[in-house]
Design a protein around this motif. Structure first.
Motif: not given
Lengths: 469, 278
Positions: B193-209
Motif C-alpha cells: 500500500v505504501s508503494e502504491i500511494t507514494k507516487p500519488f503523494g498521499v501521506p500514508t500511515v502504517v501501524c507496525l507490529t
C-alpha cells in the motif's frame, strides 16, 4: 588501678566468602557467592574495631549504623542487629549482595589501611538471610496520617520511598509498569548475582508494611501525574529508572542476533528465557558471543551468555581495563569463568548473512587520548587498524537514556538536556508535591545510590505532607 | 487479573475478546495497544486495541491463533482471567478532519482498523474503506465497516471475493484525490500500500507490529528504521510514515525467532511441555 587488658590482635585478613567454583557455576544460574555460615560471620564480625568515630557510616549512601549492628551481632542479638540495619535500609538482603561496598563503607574502614577492610556487605547479607529464614517480623504500625502517596516505579528508589513513608503512617500506592515488582532488581541483575526469591521477599516486606502494589500500570499512559494529584494523592514520587537502551548508531545494528543489554537481560531475567520452552519467551545464543561495553551490565550479560551455552564470550571495550566502570569483583568473576576481555577496540559496523542474522563485526582499535568530561581518558580511533571478528550474537551494553513518557505527559516538569528529571538533593522537582530520585534523575548509577535518593526524598516528602493541611 | 467478558470468533482462528479493565477503558484511544501475559510462564503479547467501552469498563482486542501463546489464549472462555495486562500503550492515532481518507485493513488488523474507520468518520472525514484477506473466508467486519464508510471495497489475494490483490488501488487513487491513507495489516500489505500511494503523494500511515517484550521503551527489540533513523515501535509508534519505513528490515526482524516459535507451538500441539517447570 591499672587494668591488665591484653591488646586485641588485629586480624588483617577478611574471612573469605565461599563461592561456587568457576567450572561449576558457568553452567548454572544459581547464586555464585554462597554467603558466610554463622561461624564465618562471627569471625568476620570480630574484626571490627568498633571505632569511636566510625568512618564507614559516612561512606554508606543510606547511613546504615554499621558498628552498632556489628556489635549486636557479636553479642548474638541477631534479630536486633537485623532491625538496626532496617532502621536505615529497607532492603538489606539486596544491598548486601549488589552494593559496591569497596567504593563505599568498606573504602573508609580503618582496617583497610593496614589490611583488608571489614566485609560489611557480607555481614549485612548474612544477617538479612538469617532474618528471612526466621520469618521477617513487622513492627507495630504507625498511626495513619490519612495522607496518600503515589510512588511510580517499584525499583530500588520506589521501594525505599514506599517502605519509609508507609512506616510513617502514610497510605502508599506503588505503581509498577512491568508485571513483576523490583525494577532493575528483577529485569536487570541476573539470578546468579541476586536470586529473584530474595527480591520477592524484600518486596513482600514492603507490602506487609502496608504499601499497595499495582502491577502493569504505566503512569503517563493510564494515569498521568497531574491526574494522580487531582484524584486524591497528596504527593508523587517518580523513580522510573534508566529507561531506553542506547545503541551505537553504526551500520547493521538492525540485524538479527544483536540485542540491547536491556533486551538480553529482560529475556533472561524477567522472562526466564533460560527455561524456554517451559517459559514462553525465547532467546537464541550463538557460539561466539560479543558483549560491547565495560560496565556491570556488560559483565552480567557476558556471564549470562556463558551460562546459556555460548562457546566463547568476548567483552569488547573501547577503553582499557583501568577505565572499566564495572565492579572489580565482577570483572574477576567474569574472567575466572573464562570470559575474554578485548580492550581498546570499538565496533564500526555489523555484517549479516542472507537471512539478516549477524555474522561478523568490524572494529577499529583505539588509543587513549587526554581525559574527557568524565575524567577518564578519551578513546581515539587508530587510523588503519580496522579488523573483523566472527560473531553470531552481540549484546550492546553501552548505556541507557531516560524513558520520556512521564516527562512528555507532565506539563511543567523540568527536564535536563539529557532527558533526566531535574530534582534537588531532596528530590524536589519543579512541580510542587512531585519528587523524583534514582536513575531518572542522575542517569545510570547504582542500586544503593537510588535507595539513598529514595531515602532523602521520603524525608522531604514526609515534611511536605505534614506541613500541608 | 483481568476477566474476559465476551468472546467471539471473527473468522477461522481469529478471535475477539472483550475484557474487564475499567481504568484502561477510560484512557484508551484508537491506535494504542496493550501487552498481556496469560500466566506466570507466559510471554508478553502485544495486541492492538480493537475497542473500548468506558461505560461498561471494557477493552477489546483481536488476535490470530498463529503461535503457542495465541492458541493458548484462544482456549480461554468468558469468565476466565488473564494474569496481567498493561495498557494503553503507544502513541494514539492522529484523528482529525483530513478530508478524504483511504483506510486499508487486512487480516486480524481489520478489527483495530474498524475502530479507526469509525473515529475518522466521526471526525468528519470522507472515508473510503478497503478490507483485504488472503481468502474470502478470512474476511470479517464487512457490514459494519460498509455502514460507516462512504465507499467500500473488498480484495482477496486469490480473488475469491472482490478485487484480486491491491493493484486496483492505483485506479482508485487516480480517480479521486486522497488527503491521507491509513493501513493496518500484515507487513506485506502495508509495504504494498505504501508503494502504491507514494507516487500519488498521499501521506500514508502504517501501524507496525514488530516483536516487543515490555512494550514501554525498555528493551529495544521493536526498533525499526524510519527515514534512516532508529525508532522504537512501542514508544515512538506504533504508527509511522509508511513511505519512510524500512519494511525489508522489519520483515527480517519479525522472523528472528521463527524456529523457537515453531518449537513452542509444536510442543503445545503435542499437549504442552510435561516437565512441569522442573
Amino acid at each position: 588501678m591499672a587494668e591488665n587488658k591484653p591488646k586485641p590482635k588485629v586480624k588483617k585478613e577478611a574471612v573469605q566468602m565461599p563461592k561456587q567454583p568457576p567450572e561449576a557455576r558457568r553452567k548454572n544460574f544459581d547464586e555464585v557467592a554462597l554467603g558466610y555460615n554463622e561461624t564465618q560471620a562471627l569471625e568476620e564480625a570480630s574484626r571490627c574495631l568498633q571505632c569511636p568515630k566510625p568512618q564507614c557510616v559516612g561512606g554508606c549512601p543510606v547511613g546504615v549504623l554499621i558498628p552498632e549492628f556489628i556489635k549486636l551481632m557479636r553479642e548474638g542479638k541477631y534479630e536486633e542487629a537485623a532491625l538496626k540495619i532496617k532502621e536505615k535500609n529497607a532492603l538489606p538482603a539486596i544491598c548486601g549482595r549488589v552494593c559496591p561496598q569497596e567504593e563505599q563503607c568498606q573504602k573508609s574502614c580503618i582496617l583497610g589501611k593496614i589490611g583488608e577492610p571489614v566485609s560489611v556487605g557480607r555481614l549485612e547479607r548474612w544477617l538479612a538471610d538469617w532474618e528471612r529464614s526466621k520469618g521477617v517480623k513487622i513492627g507495630a504500625k504507625a498511626t495513619r496520617t490519612g495522607k496518600r502517596v503515589a510512588v511510580i516505579g517499584a525499583g530500588p528508589a520506589g521501594l525505599t520511598v514506599a517502605a519509609e513513608l508507609t512506616k510513617l503512617g502514610h497510605g502508599v500506592t506503588l505503581y509498577e509498569a512491568l508485571h513483576l515488582p523490583g525494577g532493575v532488581l528483577v529485569y536487570g541483575i541476573p539470578e546468579f548475582r541476586l536470586p529473584k526469591s530474595i527480591v520477592r521477599a524484600e518486596v513482600d516486606y514492603v507490602e506487609k508494611l502496608g504499601a499497595d502494589l499495582k502491577l502493569g500500570y504505566l503512569i503517563g499512559r493510564i494515569h498521568t501525574i497531574p491526574e494522580l494529584l487531582k484524584t486524591g494523592f497528596d504527593t508523587v514520587f517518580v523513580g522510573t529508572g534508566a529507561g531506553l537502551p542506547s545503541f551505537m548508531n553504526v551500520p547493521g545494528e538492525g540485524l538479527g542476533g544483536i540485542y540491547s543489554s536491556n533486551e538480553f537481560l529482560i529475556r533472561v531475567n524477567l522472562m526466564k528465557a533460560y527455561a524456554f520452552p517451559v517459559y514462553d519467551t525465547p532467546i537464541r545464543i550463538g557460539r561466539h558471543v560479543v558483549v560491547i561495553g565495560g560496565g556491570n551490565v556488560a559483565m552480567d550479560s557476558a556471564r549470562s551468555a556463558l551460562r546459556l551455552g555460548a562457546e566463547e564470550v568476548c567483552i569488547v571495550y573501547r577503553r582499557s581495563r583501568e577505565e572499566m566502570p564495572a565492579r572489580q569483583e565482577e570483572i574477576e568473576n567474569a574472567e575466572e569463568e573464562g570470559i575474554i576481555c578485548k580492550f581498546l577496540a570499538n565496533p564500526i559496523r555489523f555484517i549479516g548473512d542472507e537471512k539478516g542474522w549477524v555474522k561478523q563485526m568490524e572494529c577499529v582499535c583505539m588509543e587513549l587520548g587526554p581525559p574527557d568530561e568524565s575524567g577518564r581518558r578519551r578513546p581515539v580511533p587508530v587510523k588503519g587498524s580496522e579488523f573483523v571478528m566472527d560473531t553470531d550474537t552481540v549484546v550492546v551494553a553501552v548505556g541507557r537514556t531516560p524513558n520520556p513518557i512521564i516527562q512528555s505527559t507532565t506539563e511543567g516538569l523540568a527536564v535536563s538536556k539529557w532527558g533526566t528529571i531535574v530534582a534537588d538533593e531532596n528530590g524536589k522537582t519543579s512541580i510542587e508535591g512531585v519528587f523524583a530520585g534514582g536513575d531518572i534523575v542522575t542517569g545510570e548509577a547504582t542500586v544503593i545510590s537510588a535507595m539513598g535518593a529514595g531515602k532523602k526524598a521520603a524525608k522531604a516528602m514526609h515534611e511536605y505532607l505534614m506541613s500541608k493541611k | 487479573m483481568y476477566k474476559i467478558v465476551s468472546k467471539k470468533e471473527l473468522a477461522p482462528k481469529i478471535k475477539l475478546f472483550e475484557m474487564d479493565a475499567p481504568e484502561m477503558a477510560a484512557k484508551a484511544k484508537p491506535g494504542q495497544f496493550l501487552v498481556l501475559i496469560i500466566d506466570e510462564k507466559g510471554e508478553r503479547i502485544p495486541l492492538t486495541l480493537a475497542g473500548h467501552d468506558v461505560k461498561k469498563g471494557t477493552v477489546a482486542f483481536a488476535f490470530n491463533e498463529v503461535g503457542k501463546s495465541t492458541k493458548q489464549l484462544g482456549l480461554l472462555e468468558v469468565g476466565d482471567s488473564i494474569w496481567n495486562v498493561t495498557g494503553p500503550l503507544g502513541v494514539p492515532s492522529e484523528i482529525k478532519k483530513f478530508g478524504r481518507v483511504l483506510c486499508v485493513g487486512g487480516g486480524v488488523m481489520i478489527a483495530p482498523m474498524f475502530l479507526q474507520i469509525k473515529a475518522l468518520k466521526e471526525a468528519g472525514n470522507s472515508v473510503v474503506t478497503v478490507l483485504g484477506a488472503r481468502i474470502k473466508d478470512l474476511l470479517f467486519c464487512e457490514d459494519e465497516s460498509k455502514a460507516v464508510s462512504d465507499e467500500f471495497h473488498v480484495a482477496t489475494d486469490d480473488g475469491s471475493k472482490g478485487y484480486t490483490g491491491l493493484d486496483f488501488l492505483k485506479e482508485l487513487l487516480g480517480k479521486q484525490k486522497f488527503d491521507r491513507c491509513v493501513c493496518m495489516g500484515p507487513v506485506a500489505m502495508m509495504q504494498k500500500v505504501s508503494e502504491i500511494t507514494k507516487p500519488f503523494g498521499v501521506p500514508t500511515v502504517v501501524c507496525l507490529t514488530p516483536i516487543m517484550i515490555d512494550g514501554m521503551g525498555m528493551c529495544g527489540v521493536c526498533r525499526v528504521t524510519v527515514g534512516g533513523k532508529m525508532k522504537f515501535g512501542c514508544v515512538d509508534g506504533p504508527e509511522f510514515d509508511g513511505h519512510l519505513v524500512d519494511f525489508d528490515e522489519l520483515v527480517k526482524r519479525q522472523r528472528m525467532f521463527l524456529p523457537e516459535e515453531r518449537l513452542s507451538s509444536l510442543l503445545w500441539e503435542m499437549g504442552g511441555c510435561k516437565c512441569g517447570g522442573k
